[in-house]
Design a protein around this motif. Structure first.
Motif, short mmCIF file in Angstrom:
data_model
loop_
_atom_site.label_atom_id
_atom_site.label_comp_id
_atom_site.label_asym_id
_atom_site.label_seq_id
_atom_site.Cartn_x
_atom_site.Cartn_y
_atom_site.Cartn_z
N ARG A 8 -6.90 -0.03 -9.89
CA ARG A 8 -5.67 -0.19 -10.67
C ARG A 8 -4.75 -1.23 -10.01
O ARG A 8 -4.19 -2.09 -10.69
N PHE A 9 -4.59 -1.16 -8.70
CA PHE A 9 -3.76 -2.13 -7.98
C PHE A 9 -4.28 -3.55 -8.20
O PHE A 9 -3.51 -4.47 -8.48
N ASN A 10 -5.60 -3.71 -8.08
CA ASN A 10 -6.18 -5.04 -8.25
C ASN A 10 -5.95 -5.59 -9.66
O ASN A 10 -5.65 -6.77 -9.81
N LYS A 11 -6.10 -4.77 -10.66
CA LYS A 11 -5.96 -5.23 -12.04
C LYS A 11 -4.48 -5.36 -12.45
O LYS A 11 -4.06 -6.39 -12.98
N GLU A 12 -3.69 -4.31 -12.23
CA GLU A 12 -2.31 -4.31 -12.72
C GLU A 12 -1.37 -5.14 -11.84
O GLU A 12 -0.49 -5.82 -12.37
N VAL A 13 -1.55 -5.06 -10.54
CA VAL A 13 -0.61 -5.75 -9.64
C VAL A 13 -1.07 -7.18 -9.36
O VAL A 13 -0.34 -8.13 -9.63
N ILE A 14 -2.27 -7.33 -8.81
CA ILE A 14 -2.71 -8.68 -8.43
C ILE A 14 -2.98 -9.52 -9.68
O ILE A 14 -2.44 -10.62 -9.82
N LEU A 39 2.65 2.22 -6.83
CA LEU A 39 1.44 2.39 -6.01
C LEU A 39 1.65 2.17 -4.51
O LEU A 39 0.73 2.38 -3.73
N MET A 40 2.84 1.76 -4.10
CA MET A 40 3.09 1.47 -2.69
C MET A 40 3.80 2.63 -1.99
O MET A 40 4.84 3.10 -2.46
N HIS A 41 3.25 3.06 -0.89
CA HIS A 41 3.88 4.09 -0.07
C HIS A 41 5.10 3.47 0.62
O HIS A 41 5.06 2.30 1.00
N PRO A 42 6.19 4.21 0.78
CA PRO A 42 7.38 3.63 1.42
C PRO A 42 7.15 3.15 2.85
O PRO A 42 7.86 2.28 3.34
N LYS A 88 -1.03 6.60 -2.78
CA LYS A 88 -0.41 5.28 -2.70
C LYS A 88 -1.02 4.45 -1.58
O LYS A 88 -1.61 4.98 -0.64
N TYR A 89 -0.86 3.12 -1.68
CA TYR A 89 -1.28 2.21 -0.62
C TYR A 89 -0.44 2.51 0.62
O TYR A 89 0.77 2.37 0.60
N TYR A 90 -1.11 2.88 1.71
CA TYR A 90 -0.41 3.21 2.95
C TYR A 90 -0.67 2.15 4.03
O TYR A 90 0.24 1.80 4.78
N GLU A 91 -1.93 1.69 4.12
CA GLU A 91 -2.26 0.64 5.07
C GLU A 91 -3.27 -0.31 4.44
O GLU A 91 -4.05 0.08 3.57
N HIS A 92 -3.26 -1.57 4.90
CA HIS A 92 -4.18 -2.58 4.39
C HIS A 92 -4.67 -3.46 5.54
O HIS A 92 -3.88 -3.84 6.40
N TRP A 93 -5.97 -3.76 5.52
CA TRP A 93 -6.60 -4.74 6.40
C TRP A 93 -7.45 -5.62 5.50
O TRP A 93 -8.06 -5.12 4.56
N GLY A 94 -7.49 -6.90 5.76
CA GLY A 94 -8.32 -7.73 4.90
C GLY A 94 -8.66 -9.07 5.51
O GLY A 94 -8.00 -9.55 6.45
N ILE A 95 -9.71 -9.65 4.96
CA ILE A 95 -10.09 -11.02 5.27
C ILE A 95 -10.32 -11.74 3.95
O ILE A 95 -10.71 -11.12 2.95
N ASN A 96 -10.02 -13.05 3.94
CA ASN A 96 -10.24 -13.81 2.73
C ASN A 96 -10.52 -15.26 3.07
O ASN A 96 -10.34 -15.70 4.20
N THR A 97 -10.97 -16.00 2.07
CA THR A 97 -11.35 -17.40 2.27
C THR A 97 -10.23 -18.36 1.86
O THR A 97 -10.50 -19.56 1.74
N LEU A 98 -9.00 -17.90 1.73
CA LEU A 98 -7.91 -18.80 1.35
C LEU A 98 -7.78 -19.98 2.32
O LEU A 98 -7.63 -21.12 1.87
#
Length: 138
Positions: A14-20, A31-34, A118-128
């Motif tokens: 849902r986050f990927n489709k509605e938010v991003i 969807l975001m935790h405080p 809700k989204y509490y923590e995020h880690w990621g890698i990308n090719t930007l």
């Protein structure tokens, strides 16, 4: 797979489709935790504000037709890993790079910890960075 794990995958999808993809700020706040922390963001922009800024002030103006394609999700406990591509036609400036009119693709793998739905923590890698380097050379 237990019901919580499936529910967590749906939250991330849902986050990927509605938010991003759609830029829906109401869904973002829902969807975001405080206490959200983005461990992949530079220091000083690790909170929720830095994340929505990236989507709605950097990526969306550069690619108004932005699309998220989710290829795979793997979940265990409160963690969801997603392999996806963020793509669109670069009709606006992307950071300091002027519009090219070309379609660009940013590959992403991220891990999200869900707490209280809700989204509490995020880690990621990308090719930007690679995409930007390629665009600079064109």
């Amino acid at each position: 797979m237990d019901m919580n794990t499936e529910a967590n995958k749906k939250i991330v999808l849902r986050f990927n489709k509605e938010v991003i993809e759609q830029g829906n700020v109401d869904s973002f706040h829902e969807l975001m935790h405080p206490d959200f922390v983005n461990h992949s963001a530079p220091e000083g922009s690790q909170g929720a504000a830095g994340m929505i800024y990236t989507f709605n002030q950097i990526l969306r103006p550069a690619m108004p037709d932005l699309k998220v394609t989710v290829f795979q999700q793997i979940a265990e406990g409160d963690l969801v890993t997603t392999r996806k591509t963020i793509s669109g036609t670069m009709t606006g400036t992307l950071l300091v790079i002027p519009p090219t009119g070309k379609e660009i693709h940013i590959s992403v793998i991220d891990i999200v910890r869900i707490k209280d739905g809700k989204y509490y923590e995020h880690w990621g890698i990308n090719t930007l960075p690679t995409v930007l380097d390629t665009l600079k050379k064109q």
